[in-house]
Design an enzyme around this catalytic site. Structure first.
Site, PDB file in Angstrom:
ATOM      1  N   ASP A  33       0.905  -1.321   0.095  1.00  0.00           N
ATOM      2  CA  ASP A  33       0.014  -0.119   0.046  1.00  0.00           C
ATOM      3  C   ASP A  33       0.743   1.151   0.144  1.00  0.00           C
ATOM      4  O   ASP A  33       1.781   1.319   0.881  1.00  0.00           O
ATOM      5  CB  ASP A  33      -0.603  -0.026   1.349  1.00  0.00           C
ATOM      6  CG  ASP A  33      -1.885   1.156   1.307  1.00  0.00           C
ATOM      7  OD1 ASP A  33      -1.702   2.230   0.116  1.00  0.00           O
ATOM      8  OD2 ASP A  33      -2.505   1.302   2.103  1.00  0.00           O
ATOM      9  N   GLU A  77      -2.304   0.400  -4.668  1.00  0.00           N
ATOM     10  CA  GLU A  77      -2.307  -1.064  -3.704  1.00  0.00           C
ATOM     11  C   GLU A  77      -2.054  -2.190  -4.652  1.00  0.00           C
ATOM     12  O   GLU A  77      -2.873  -2.145  -5.639  1.00  0.00           O
ATOM     13  CB  GLU A  77      -3.589  -1.274  -2.890  1.00  0.00           C
ATOM     14  CG  GLU A  77      -3.851  -0.503  -1.735  1.00  0.00           C
ATOM     15  CD  GLU A  77      -5.052  -0.566  -1.058  1.00  0.00           C
ATOM     16  OE1 GLU A  77      -5.606  -1.590  -0.949  1.00  0.00           O
ATOM     17  OE2 GLU A  77      -5.588   0.392  -0.593  1.00  0.00           O
TER      18      GLU A  77
HETATM   19 MG   LIG Z   1      -2.403   4.198   0.127  1.00  0.00          MG
END
Ligand SMILES: [Mg+2]
Length: 389
Positions: free
Chosen positions: A6, A103
């Site tokens: 992420d 992501e």
């Molecule tokens: Mg993020």
């Protein structure tokens, strides 16, 4: 094992990377170029420290932090960087999945002999992303996707967390349940009512009690969510392009309240076109059209299913306009609107009628030209009213 990556404050970090003057400063990336009339699309960590979060109206954000730097969202740039990261990740595993623009999921099973243990691989990937793009990310590694995603939230930003049976109890201790992907405010409130506030409490909750409170599907899901056995693992490998999306939608918050119904219809036409283009890209058609329009103190939402599926922007527009026609009362100035196409089916039948064939050929030509020369190179004439010249 799944590795979830992420990116940290992705949009804002890219802007800081491009423009060094923004480094170390609170940066707000707006979803549009009007500083006080937009929504925060992303905030840098310096801005987050003031309590600014994405989704917040920008005028509120500037109230909290008047000296924040403002940058308008540049989606093409973020998509470009996102693809770059994806390509980099493909050097490590053939099974990469683009979960969202910032992501990524990697199936890392079997990579140990080449890249070392998972944490070692995580470090390498973080280093490579930092070198190539100047961006930070948080990585979660776990036997299931839910846990890997949870892992990225435990030590954000710049985190690297491996969750396994041995350390999960320690990591879950005191961690709020809403950190789990899929547990929103409503579920959090219900769980709180049962005295379950943290992940360690959820993990020890008996399955029958969860099922009794939330029903078979949700109860069982809650019971499984934090378990490390692999039966919840999904998203292995590349996104299957033969998979049909559930729905395709676009929405837009208007730059100001719009009093002219025809202008609202122009926006509706544009959103219909965007939805149609995406449906064609996915090689599908949809039968159900949902329309929502927000006014200052009223929101209208309705949907209609017809027997003939479509992916033609004009048709989607006409059907949503018909839905709008059912709206009772006077027209109120609109603030935001959205169109969604659902009940999707694959576009398999070739056009039968001559008119259909012509129409399809026209849309194909339009898509080709726009793909080559840029979005809206060819677009419906009414969009001239709203598109920048
Ligand atoms: Mg993020």
């Amino acid at each position: 094992m799944i590795m979830h990556i992420d990116m940290d404050a992705f949009f804002a970090s890219i802007e800081q990377q491009i423009n060094p003057c923004l480094k170390g400063k609170p940066v707000i990336v707006g979803s549009r170029d009007k500083k006080y009339r937009t929504v925060v699309a992303a905030a840098s960590y310096e801005a987050k420290a003031y309590g600014i979060t994405s989704g917040m109206p920008s005028h509120e954000a500037f109230k909290i932090c008047p000296h924040a730097e403002f940058v308008a969202c540049d989606c093409a740039r973020y998509t470009y960087v996102s693809h770059g990261i994806f390509n980099l990740l493909e050097e490590f595993s053939p099974f990469v999945d683009h979960a969202t623009i910032d992501e990524f999921d990697l199936d890392i099973r079997g990579l140990e002999p080449i890249f070392g243990p998972p944490l070692e691989l995580g470090k390498t990937i973080k280093k490579r992303i930092r070198e190539a793009f100047g961006l930070g990310c948080s990585i979660g590694i776990a036997p299931t996707w839910i846990l890997a995603k949870l892992g990225t939230k435990i030590r954000k930003p710049d985190g690297l967390v491996l969750i396994n049976e041995a350390n999960s109890d320690a990591l879950f201790h005191g961690l709020p349940v809403e950190k789990i992907c899929g547990i929103g405010p409503a579920l959090t409130a219900c769980l709180a009512g049962m005295g379950i506030l943290t992940c360690d409490q959820l993990k020890t909750a008996p399955e029958d009690i969860l099922v009794a409170n939330f029903g078979q599907t949700v109860g069982h899901w809650l019971y499984q969510a934090l378990r490390t056995d692999e039966n919840l693992t999904y998203r292995k490998g590349k996104t299957d392009t033969t998979e049909l999306p559930k729905s395709i939608g676009h929405s837009y918050t208007l730059p100001a309240e719009i009093y002219d119904q025809n202008i609202v219809f122009s926006w509706l036409r544009m959103l219909s076109e965007m939805v149609a283009q995406r449906a064609r890209k996915n090689n599908c058609l949809g039968k159900t059209i949902s329309l929502w329009i927000n006014s200052r103190n009223e929101s209208f939402i309705r949907q209609k299913t017809s027997s003939i599926p479509t992916n033609d922007g004009w048709e989607i527009f006409m059907r949503s306009k018909a839905i709008f026609g059912q709206k009772k009362g006077i027209f109120r100035p609109a603030r935001a609107l959205g169109v969604t196409l659902s009940s999707l089916v694959f576009d398999e039948t070739p056009p039968l009628l001559f008119e259909q064939k012509r129409r399809e050929a026209l849309l194909m030509a339009q898509d080709k030209i726009n793909a080559k020369y840029g979005d809206w190179t060819i677009s419906p004439a009414v969009l001239a009213r709203i598109l920048p010249k």
